[in-house]
Design an enzyme around this catalytic site. Structure first.
Site, short mmCIF file in Angstrom:
data_model
loop_
_atom_site.label_atom_id
_atom_site.label_comp_id
_atom_site.label_asym_id
_atom_site.label_seq_id
_atom_site.Cartn_x
_atom_site.Cartn_y
_atom_site.Cartn_z
N GLY A 50 43.52 45.77 33.16
CA GLY A 50 42.83 44.50 33.38
C GLY A 50 41.33 44.74 33.44
N GLN A 55 32.73 42.82 35.55
CA GLN A 55 32.76 44.26 35.29
C GLN A 55 32.04 44.64 34.00
OE1 GLN A 55 37.27 44.51 35.99
NE2 GLN A 55 36.52 46.47 36.74
N CYS A 110 40.37 50.85 40.02
CA CYS A 110 39.53 49.82 39.41
C CYS A 110 38.60 50.50 38.42
CB CYS A 110 38.73 49.10 40.49
SG CYS A 110 37.62 47.84 39.84
N LEU A 111 38.45 49.93 37.23
CA LEU A 111 37.62 50.58 36.21
C LEU A 111 36.15 50.65 36.63
CD1 LEU A 111 39.15 49.11 32.90
CD2 LEU A 111 39.61 51.32 34.00
N HIS A 152 44.10 41.06 41.41
CA HIS A 152 42.99 42.04 41.39
C HIS A 152 41.83 41.49 40.55
CE1 HIS A 152 41.46 46.38 40.97
NE2 HIS A 152 40.73 45.69 40.12
N GLU A 153 42.15 40.99 39.35
CA GLU A 153 41.09 40.49 38.47
C GLU A 153 40.48 39.21 39.02
OE1 GLU A 153 40.12 42.60 36.49
OE2 GLU A 153 41.93 43.85 36.55
N HIS A 156 37.81 39.87 41.43
CA HIS A 156 36.52 40.21 40.81
C HIS A 156 35.67 38.95 40.61
CE1 HIS A 156 36.48 44.49 40.03
NE2 HIS A 156 37.68 44.46 39.49
ZN ZN Z 1 38.89 46.08 39.22
#
Ligand code: ZN
Length: 189
Positions: A50, A55, A110-111, A152-153, A156
């Site tokens: 995701g 991000q 998380c990226l 999660h997304e 963000h």
């Molecule tokens: Zn994340």
């Protein structure tokens, strides 16, 4: 100013966009489609499931997800509710509702927070309502990893990161890694 989708890159904590207020996407334009395509590309390059617009430095309410089905059938596109996606999915101006009352711990990363992982407790089921790239509104119920990934997304888009949801012991355990990330960011600047 139009966004040059090709130039977008994943930003790491503590980039300001990860905490900034986000705005609804007013219209599905070629620019939005190009950004979504680039976000999917970046998500795959980073081997994530995701990626949310903050991000990549954008204050847009949009994210992309690809939760693959698993061979053991635990994650499936066809189950009801679904627990996987049929390839990459784009969610524009999403809202979440219908949360189950349970709170299941599961290790998340998380990226934008490389090297940092920890348990996050979330409801196992929820409903998402969003607009797709054709401008169509859709509603879907998800469970398991798919529901977790949506949450999660979505976090963000609210400026919330997994580190905000870790328990105290986990926060302590990632403190040094967070400081390393913060100092790396200062060097980049
Ligand atoms: Zn994340």
């Amino acid at each position: 100013m139009p966004v040059d989708a090709d130039k977008l890159q994943i930003v790491n904590y503590p980039a300001e966009s990860l905490r900034a207020k986000t705005m609804p996407v007013p219209e599905i334009t070629d620019e939005v489609r190009a950004v979504a395509g680039r976000m999917i590309e970046l998500m795959y390059e980073a081997e994530g499931i995701g990626l949310a617009a903050p991000q990549v430095g954008l204050d847009w309410r949009m994210f992309v997800v690809d939760v693959p089905p698993s061979e053991d059938g635990e994650r499936s596109v066809d189950s009801d509710p679904a627990s996987a996606t049929d390839g990459a999915a784009v969610y524009i101006n999403p809202s979440l509702s219908g949360f189950s009352r349970d709170l299941v711990p599961y290790e998340e990363g998380c990226l934008s927070l490389p090297q940092i992982i920890g348990d996050v407790r979330r409801p196992s089921t929820c409903t998402i309502k969003a607009t797709d790239l054709d401008g169509r509104e859709f509603t879907q119920v998800g469970e398991g990893l798919l529901a977790r990934c949506w949450q999660h997304e979505f976090d963000h888009l609210e400026g919330i990161l997994i580190i905000d949801k870790f328990d105290l012991a986990t926060r302590r355990s990632v403190k040094a890694a967070l400081e390393t990330l913060a100092s790396a960011q200062r060097i980049v600047r």
